[in-house]
Scaffold this active site. Sequence first.
Site, PDB file in Angstrom:
ATOM      1  N   SER A  60       0.834  -1.164  -0.070  1.00  0.00           N
ATOM      2  CA  SER A  60      -0.006  -0.064  -0.249  1.00  0.00           C
ATOM      3  C   SER A  60       0.705   1.042  -0.131  1.00  0.00           C
ATOM      4  O   SER A  60       2.022   1.214   0.300  1.00  0.00           O
ATOM      5  CB  SER A  60      -0.861  -0.140   1.291  1.00  0.00           C
ATOM      6  OG  SER A  60      -1.668  -1.095   1.252  1.00  0.00           O
TER       7      SER A  60
HETATM    8  N1  SAH Z   1      -0.729  -5.247   3.922  1.00  0.00           N
HETATM    9  C1  SAH Z   1       0.107  -5.390   2.976  1.00  0.00           C
HETATM   10  C2  SAH Z   1      -0.717  -5.069   1.744  1.00  0.00           C
HETATM   11  C3  SAH Z   1      -1.313  -6.360   0.878  1.00  0.00           C
HETATM   12  S1  SAH Z   1      -2.229  -6.236  -0.404  1.00  0.00           S
HETATM   13  C4  SAH Z   1       1.286  -4.812   2.689  1.00  0.00           C
HETATM   14  O1  SAH Z   1       1.867  -3.936   3.723  1.00  0.00           O
HETATM   15  O2  SAH Z   1       2.151  -5.070   1.857  1.00  0.00           O
HETATM   16  C5  SAH Z   1      -3.602  -7.278   0.216  1.00  0.00           C
HETATM   17  C6  SAH Z   1      -3.035  -8.690   0.488  1.00  0.00           C
HETATM   18  O3  SAH Z   1      -4.091  -9.461   1.170  1.00  0.00           O
HETATM   19  C7  SAH Z   1      -2.546  -9.521  -0.482  1.00  0.00           C
HETATM   20  O4  SAH Z   1      -1.241 -10.020  -0.498  1.00  0.00           O
HETATM   21  C8  SAH Z   1      -3.519 -10.845  -0.634  1.00  0.00           C
HETATM   22  O5  SAH Z   1      -3.037 -12.043  -1.062  1.00  0.00           O
HETATM   23  C9  SAH Z   1      -4.239 -10.638   0.616  1.00  0.00           C
HETATM   24  N2  SAH Z   1      -5.390 -11.387   0.966  1.00  0.00           N
HETATM   25  C10 SAH Z   1      -6.482 -11.190  -0.054  1.00  0.00           C
HETATM   26  N3  SAH Z   1      -7.526 -11.907   0.315  1.00  0.00           N
HETATM   27  C11 SAH Z   1      -7.073 -12.758   1.516  1.00  0.00           C
HETATM   28  C12 SAH Z   1      -7.672 -13.523   2.387  1.00  0.00           C
HETATM   29  N4  SAH Z   1      -8.954 -13.890   2.272  1.00  0.00           N
HETATM   30  N5  SAH Z   1      -6.933 -13.998   3.408  1.00  0.00           N
HETATM   31  C13 SAH Z   1      -5.788 -13.562   3.480  1.00  0.00           C
HETATM   32  N6  SAH Z   1      -5.181 -12.595   2.700  1.00  0.00           N
HETATM   33  C14 SAH Z   1      -5.992 -12.079   1.638  1.00  0.00           C
END
Ligand code: SAH
Length: 213
Positions: A60
Amino acid sequence: MSYEAHKIRLIMDLRRQGIADKGVLSAVERVPRELFVPDAMRSEAYENMPLPISQGQTISQPFVVAYMTQALCLGGRDRVLEIGTGSGYQAAVLAQLCRRVCTIERYRTLLAQAEGRFEDLKLHNITTRLGDGGKGWPELAPFARIIVTAAAPEMPQTLADQLDDGGIMIVPVGPSGDQTLIRVTRQDDGFKEERLLDVRFVPLVDGLPPGRA
Ligand code: SAH
């Protein structure tokens, strides 16, 4: 410019954008974002923008990380649940400000990389889990705070139910192109919902990806 100079510019940018919480600003200052982005993008690590990581996911924008962290109103004794570990950057920022971060990711590959970073940075107060974060982490519930870093189609009640009394959840809600960050507070008589900010997140996806990804 060195990382340090870029970092100072980013912190000034965050202040200008309304991040006033000193704890949040110093947490952002302490976490080396260059270690959470792909090697080829290290020179852009302190730009105030999201960057692609693997599996079509994104780390993000620093402003959004700082904004969500500030909106959580963290206490140092809190245990925080994060859904969507991704690069691990948001978890590393949270880990500076609370007792324990419990973070769930559905991609094995992303989770393994994030775990390596936590190890290298000696962030021993982060607990990880491979799984579908939409179900929360019932064995460890209730949580003082929950942060969801992927967009849910609607307010995820299963997660809200894992909040402690007075607990706060920050979650982006809505379809691609029309998402709003919502703050949910658990009160004696139910859940209060506040709309905070328009945002763009990758979607929260049910279940685990196929294969070994
Ligand atoms: N917090 C992260 C941003 C990640 S983007 C950072 O600081 O880099 C969102 C993430 O959510 C992705 O890696 C995606 O694979 C994950 N995601 C999406 N749906 C999910 C679910 N149901 N359970 C766990 N992770 C999930």
